[in-house]
Design a protein around this motif. Structure first.
Motif, PDB file in Angstrom:
ATOM      1  N   ASP A  53       0.815  -1.212   0.000  1.00 42.06           N
ATOM      2  CA  ASP A  53       0.000   0.000   0.000  1.00 42.06           C
ATOM      3  C   ASP A  53       0.850   1.264   0.000  1.00 42.06           C
ATOM      4  O   ASP A  53       0.508   2.258  -0.662  1.00 42.06           O
ATOM      5  CB  ASP A  53      -0.925  -0.004   1.217  1.00 42.06           C
ATOM      6  N   VAL A  54       1.942   1.257   0.732  1.00 42.03           N
ATOM      7  CA  VAL A  54       2.818   2.428   0.765  1.00 42.03           C
ATOM      8  C   VAL A  54       3.367   2.727  -0.626  1.00 42.03           C
ATOM      9  O   VAL A  54       3.362   3.873  -1.083  1.00 42.03           O
ATOM     10  CB  VAL A  54       3.966   2.227   1.771  1.00 42.03           C
ATOM     11  N   LEU A  55       3.820   1.696  -1.323  1.00 42.62           N
ATOM     12  CA  LEU A  55       4.382   1.911  -2.656  1.00 42.62           C
ATOM     13  C   LEU A  55       3.313   2.334  -3.651  1.00 42.62           C
ATOM     14  O   LEU A  55       3.579   3.135  -4.562  1.00 42.62           O
ATOM     15  CB  LEU A  55       5.080   0.635  -3.142  1.00 42.62           C
ATOM     16  N   LEU A  87       9.690  -4.146  -5.438  1.00 38.96           N
ATOM     17  CA  LEU A  87      10.362  -2.876  -5.710  1.00 38.96           C
ATOM     18  C   LEU A  87      10.798  -2.773  -7.171  1.00 38.96           C
ATOM     19  O   LEU A  87      10.711  -1.705  -7.780  1.00 38.96           O
ATOM     20  CB  LEU A  87      11.568  -2.720  -4.782  1.00 38.96           C
ATOM     21  N   ALA A  88      11.243  -3.886  -7.742  1.00 34.97           N
ATOM     22  CA  ALA A  88      11.615  -3.876  -9.162  1.00 34.97           C
ATOM     23  C   ALA A  88      10.397  -3.563 -10.026  1.00 34.97           C
ATOM     24  O   ALA A  88      10.493  -2.842 -11.031  1.00 34.97           O
ATOM     25  CB  ALA A  88      12.220  -5.217  -9.556  1.00 34.97           C
ATOM     26  N   ALA A  89       9.224  -4.080  -9.635  1.00 28.80           N
ATOM     27  CA  ALA A  89       7.992  -3.808 -10.383  1.00 28.80           C
ATOM     28  C   ALA A  89       7.605  -2.335 -10.310  1.00 28.80           C
ATOM     29  O   ALA A  89       6.913  -1.826 -11.192  1.00 28.80           O
ATOM     30  CB  ALA A  89       6.854  -4.665  -9.845  1.00 28.80           C
ATOM     31  N   ILE A 119       1.073  -9.120  -8.156  1.00 31.58           N
ATOM     32  CA  ILE A 119       1.599  -7.884  -7.564  1.00 31.58           C
ATOM     33  C   ILE A 119       2.992  -7.560  -8.066  1.00 31.58           C
ATOM     34  O   ILE A 119       3.485  -6.441  -7.866  1.00 31.58           O
ATOM     35  CB  ILE A 119       1.624  -7.963  -6.023  1.00 31.58           C
ATOM     36  N   TYR A 120       3.645  -8.522  -8.724  1.00 29.18           N
ATOM     37  CA  TYR A 120       4.994  -8.296  -9.247  1.00 29.18           C
ATOM     38  C   TYR A 120       4.982  -7.827 -10.703  1.00 29.18           C
ATOM     39  O   TYR A 120       6.039  -7.694 -11.323  1.00 29.18           O
ATOM     40  CB  TYR A 120       5.837  -9.570  -9.125  1.00 29.18           C
ATOM     41  N   ALA A 121       3.797  -7.591 -11.242  1.00 29.45           N
ATOM     42  CA  ALA A 121       3.703  -7.065 -12.607  1.00 29.45           C
ATOM     43  C   ALA A 121       4.176  -5.615 -12.619  1.00 29.45           C
ATOM     44  O   ALA A 121       3.883  -4.843 -11.701  1.00 29.45           O
ATOM     45  CB  ALA A 121       2.264  -7.155 -13.101  1.00 29.45           C
ATOM     46  N   THR A 122       4.910  -5.244 -13.646  1.00 27.72           N
ATOM     47  CA  THR A 122       5.436  -3.886 -13.750  1.00 27.72           C
ATOM     48  C   THR A 122       4.283  -2.890 -13.852  1.00 27.72           C
ATOM     49  O   THR A 122       3.316  -3.107 -14.589  1.00 27.72           O
ATOM     50  CB  THR A 122       6.339  -3.750 -14.981  1.00 27.72           C
ATOM     51  N   LYS A 123       4.383  -1.815 -13.077  1.00 26.64           N
ATOM     52  CA  LYS A 123       3.313  -0.826 -13.049  1.00 26.64           C
ATOM     53  C   LYS A 123       3.264  -0.036 -14.364  1.00 26.64           C
ATOM     54  O   LYS A 123       4.288   0.183 -15.011  1.00 26.64           O
ATOM     55  CB  LYS A 123       3.508   0.131 -11.868  1.00 26.64           C
ATOM     56  N   GLY A 124       2.070   0.384 -14.737  1.00 25.88           N
ATOM     57  CA  GLY A 124       1.879   1.093 -15.993  1.00 25.88           C
ATOM     58  C   GLY A 124       2.744   2.339 -16.093  1.00 25.88           C
ATOM     59  O   GLY A 124       2.813   3.121 -15.151  1.00 25.88           O
ATOM     60  N   GLY A 129      12.643  -2.369 -12.992  1.00 28.96           N
ATOM     61  CA  GLY A 129      14.000  -2.310 -12.492  1.00 28.96           C
ATOM     62  C   GLY A 129      14.699  -3.662 -12.551  1.00 28.96           C
ATOM     63  O   GLY A 129      14.060  -4.705 -12.685  1.00 28.96           O
ATOM     64  N   GLN A 130      15.997  -3.617 -12.442  1.00 24.81           N
ATOM     65  CA  GLN A 130      16.794  -4.836 -12.450  1.00 24.81           C
ATOM     66  C   GLN A 130      16.861  -5.417 -11.038  1.00 24.81           C
ATOM     67  O   GLN A 130      16.950  -4.687 -10.048  1.00 24.81           O
ATOM     68  CB  GLN A 130      18.205  -4.537 -12.955  1.00 24.81           C
ATOM     69  N   VAL A 131      16.834  -6.739 -10.937  1.00 31.65           N
ATOM     70  CA  VAL A 131      16.952  -7.427  -9.658  1.00 31.65           C
ATOM     71  C   VAL A 131      18.370  -7.978  -9.505  1.00 31.65           C
ATOM     72  O   VAL A 131      18.890  -8.631 -10.412  1.00 31.65           O
ATOM     73  CB  VAL A 131      15.929  -8.573  -9.547  1.00 31.65           C
ATOM     74  N   THR A 132      18.977  -7.693  -8.364  1.00 33.55           N
ATOM     75  CA  THR A 132      20.329  -8.190  -8.072  1.00 33.55           C
ATOM     76  C   THR A 132      20.327  -8.825  -6.687  1.00 33.55           C
ATOM     77  O   THR A 132      19.881  -8.216  -5.717  1.00 33.55           O
ATOM     78  CB  THR A 132      21.363  -7.052  -8.103  1.00 33.55           C
TER      79      THR A 132
END
Length: 276
Positions: A53-55, A87-89, A119-124, A129-132
């Protein structure tokens, strides 16, 4: 943790005995042992709804994206990496840090299974982002060699501080100030806030005053009483010169069932957002 009281007691007892009489410097291998035993009751299979919710709803709390530069986010003690993928999404180059090699194996598997779903789908309108995945010790900093600039625009702490003995809190707060970028934000999902300090840990009791006093006075040894409660009255209101400043402090509208609510169904978790 489980919702069943008897199972909760058994889980706490196992965690307590696993770390009892072990020097904090040796806790890293002890966490890896638990992952290898497939014992990780703190793992809920998804990010905490409060962080989702915060994001989604409180972008006003964070630094706006800069054209041509990806923001970097760090999740220390990332476990299976759900928060990293989230966060990557949201467009961050997201780094998951773990001292447990087994946990990172799990995180890499979750990434393959869940990337881009739900919930891990990239937001419109956002470039993913890249995951490391980083293997290392939060307190030693060797992992920073793999991060351009060595600092982060967002750091997320949930269950990480609660896993650390109170003696490590000064070092935790100092490292947070070192890792936070000049315009960055530290997000702490405060839990468990209602547990008596005398019960020990992990998870260790974390009322809001622990975050406040340590982040305002990073690296300093602060006074605790014989029961393990922080003596806030003996600290004062002024931060030291490297202390962080509170941006926001509020209770989320939802959080994990069974861990973030009291017996009456009231939310006990808090969200604190901090900046330099």
């Amino acid at each position: 943790m489980t919702d069943n009281p008897d199972q909760q007691n058994n889980t706490r007892g196992r965690l307590f005995s696993h770390f009892d009489n072990t020097d904090p410097s040796q806790h890293g291998p002890k966490w890896d042992e638990l992952w290898r035993q497939d014992f990780h009751p703190w793992d809920k299979g998804s990010p905490n709804p409060a962080f989702i919710d915060v994001l989604n709803e409180r972008q006003d709390l964070f630094e706006a994206p800069t054209q041509g530069r990806k923001r970097k986010a760090l999740v220390p003690g990332c476990g299976r990496g759900y928060d990293v993928l989230l966060l990557a999404a949201h467009g961050y180059d997201a780094y998951g840090l773990e001292i447990s090699a087994k946990a990172l194996e799990n995180a890499k598997r979750v990434e393959v299974e869940e990337k881009g779903k739900g919930i891990y789908a990239t937001k419109g309108g956002i470039e993913r982002g890249q995951v490391t995945w980083l293997a290392g010790n939060f307190f030693k900093g060797d992992f920073q060699e793999d991060v351009e600039g060595g600092t982060f625009d967002l750091i997320y702490d949930y269950t990480f501080l609660s896993a650390l003995p109170p003696s490590m809190r000064p070092a935790w707060s100092k490292r947070m100030t070192e890792l936070l970028a000049p315009e960055g934000r530290l997000v702490c999902l405060e839990w468990p806030t209602g547990k008596p300090a005398s019960e020990g840990g992990p998870p260790w009791s974390l009322p809001s005053k622990v975050y406040k006093c340590h982040l305002q006075n990073p690296g300093e040894e602060l006074p605790y009483d014989k029961n393990g409660d922080l003596k806030e009255a003996n600290i004062g209101e002024q931060s030291n010169s490297t202390g962080l400043v509170s941006v926001a402090h509020f209770q989320p509208k939802r959080t994990f069932q069974g861990t973030g609510y009291d017996a009456e169904g009231n939310i006990t978790d808090w969200i604190g957002v901090w900046k330099r």
